[in-house]
Design an enzyme around this catalytic site. Structure first.
Site, short mmCIF file in Angstrom:
data_model
loop_
_atom_site.label_atom_id
_atom_site.label_comp_id
_atom_site.label_asym_id
_atom_site.label_seq_id
_atom_site.Cartn_x
_atom_site.Cartn_y
_atom_site.Cartn_z
N GLY A 34 31.77 43.62 33.61
CA GLY A 34 30.55 44.37 33.33
C GLY A 34 29.36 43.94 34.16
N GLY A 90 36.75 48.60 32.26
CA GLY A 90 35.75 48.84 31.22
C GLY A 90 34.81 49.96 31.65
N GLY A 91 33.68 49.58 32.21
CA GLY A 91 32.60 50.54 32.52
C GLY A 91 33.07 51.80 33.23
CG ASN A 137 38.16 47.58 26.74
OD1 ASN A 137 37.95 48.15 25.67
ND2 ASN A 137 37.80 46.33 26.96
CD1 TRP A 138 37.12 54.30 27.78
CD2 TRP A 138 37.48 55.72 26.09
NE1 TRP A 138 37.62 55.45 28.31
CE2 TRP A 138 37.85 56.35 27.30
CE3 TRP A 138 37.62 56.43 24.90
CZ2 TRP A 138 38.35 57.66 27.34
CZ3 TRP A 138 38.12 57.73 24.95
CH2 TRP A 138 38.47 58.34 26.16
CE LYS A 139 34.23 46.39 28.23
NZ LYS A 139 33.56 45.29 28.87
CB SER A 162 33.09 44.90 38.31
OG SER A 162 32.17 44.40 37.36
CG HIS A 188 38.07 41.98 26.23
ND1 HIS A 188 36.74 41.66 26.35
CD2 HIS A 188 38.34 42.84 27.24
CE1 HIS A 188 36.23 42.32 27.39
NE2 HIS A 188 37.20 43.04 27.95
CD GLU A 219 33.24 42.78 26.32
OE1 GLU A 219 33.70 43.70 25.61
OE2 GLU A 219 32.95 42.94 27.53
CD GLU A 261 39.67 42.03 31.51
OE1 GLU A 261 39.59 43.15 32.01
OE2 GLU A 261 39.22 41.75 30.39
C1 PEP Z 1 36.84 44.93 30.53
O1 PEP Z 1 36.18 45.31 29.59
O2 PEP Z 1 37.98 44.48 30.32
C2 PEP Z 1 36.27 45.03 31.87
C3 PEP Z 1 36.97 44.53 32.87
O3 PEP Z 1 35.05 45.64 31.99
P1 PEP Z 1 34.36 46.12 33.37
O4 PEP Z 1 35.37 46.97 34.10
O5 PEP Z 1 33.17 46.92 32.93
O6 PEP Z 1 33.99 44.90 34.15
#
Ligand code: PEP
Length: 255
Positions: A176, A237-238, A10-12, A216, A98, A100, A170
């Site tokens: 994040g 994500g990250g 997930n590149w957001k 994470s 999600h 966010e 999640e």
């Molecule tokens: C996400 O955006 O779904 C996520 C899990 O981000 P991260 O891996 O950065 O915690």
């Protein structure tokens, strides 16, 4: 049955078209030009880079999808993107609900349910993200929160649709933040989700649903997470923004 693990990026709201192409090419190079056997790999770029990423990933076995959509086929919804528009780009999956979207943009379970249903209607697989906030976990409410998100998010779906669904657990406090749920805690919630699915839709259906962990996920924790029996993949994500790190996550070692 065996569930094929799904590792999704997930590149957001990151990466210009040029950056997205560079990362997708870098990933492919590290994977030897193809998706590895025994796992499904999916990239969800920002809308603006889907076309360019598709050109890089076409015929490699790596899939591309979207991070969000509006649950109508077309109409006066300024700034929104529809399910048929995503299908037209060859997207296979769309992330829905999600944290966010829920917490920054105020999306509620009813809208999220409409998105889940619209995804199926237009041939996309929804990745329904659920998860509790830290205060819920501290109050022992994590299962109740996730159960409500599932019950409302999946309203009106048939067992046949649920079987094809992806759920991403999640925990909000782990997204994040560098904090990860321990493999045992994540497994406990995944097992809870599968029991809940079994009670509602039958054991056979529940055994087919891919339940990803997100929060994470990094090269140094993916193997332990993926060793858990009910963790069927990762939503990343990250660490997915970096081709080296994401390639290592894709190449997780399962026991
Ligand atoms: C996400 O955006 O779904 C996520 C899990 O981000 P991260 O891996 O950065 O915690």
């Amino acid at each position: 049955m065996t569930r094929t693990p799904l590792i999704a990026a997930n590149w957001k709201m990151h990466k210009t078209v040029a950056e997205a192409v560079q990362t997708a090419r870098g990933l492919l190079e590290r994977l030897g030009g193809r998706a590895p056997d025994g796992r499904t790999v999916l990239i969800c770029p920002p809308f603006t880079a889907i076309m360019a990423v598709r050109e890089v990933l076409a015929d490699t076995g790596i899939l591309w999808g979207a991070q969000n959509m509006y649950p109508r086929p077309k109409g006066a919804f300024t700034g929104e993107i529809s399910p048929p528009m995503l299908a037209d780009l060859g997207c296979t999956h769309v992330i829905v609900g999600h944290s966010e979207r829920r917490h920054i943009f105020g999306e509620g379970n009813q809208l999220i349910n409409e998105k889940v249903r619209a995804a199926f209607e237009f041939g996309l697989v929804p990745i329904l993200a659920v998860g509790e906030k830290l205060e819920h976990r501290q109050a022992g409410l994590e299962e109740a929160v996730v159960e409500e998100q599932l019950a409302k998010g999946l309203m009106g779906l048939s067992a046949e649709q649920v079987r094809r669904l992806v759920i991403a657990y999640e925990p909000v406090w782990a997204i994040g933040t560098g904090e990860t749920a321990s493999p045992d805690d994540a497994q406990a919630m995944h097992a809870f989700i599968r029991r809940w699915l079994s009670a509602r839709y039958g054991e056979e259906t529940a055994q087919e649903v891919i339940i990803q962990y997100g929060g994470s996920v990094k090269p140094n924790n993916v193997d332990d997470l993926m060793a858990q029996p009910d963790i069927d993949g990762a939503l990343v994500g990250g660490a997915s923004l970096d081709a080296d790190q994401f390639a290592r996550i894709v190449q997780f070692q399962a026991p």
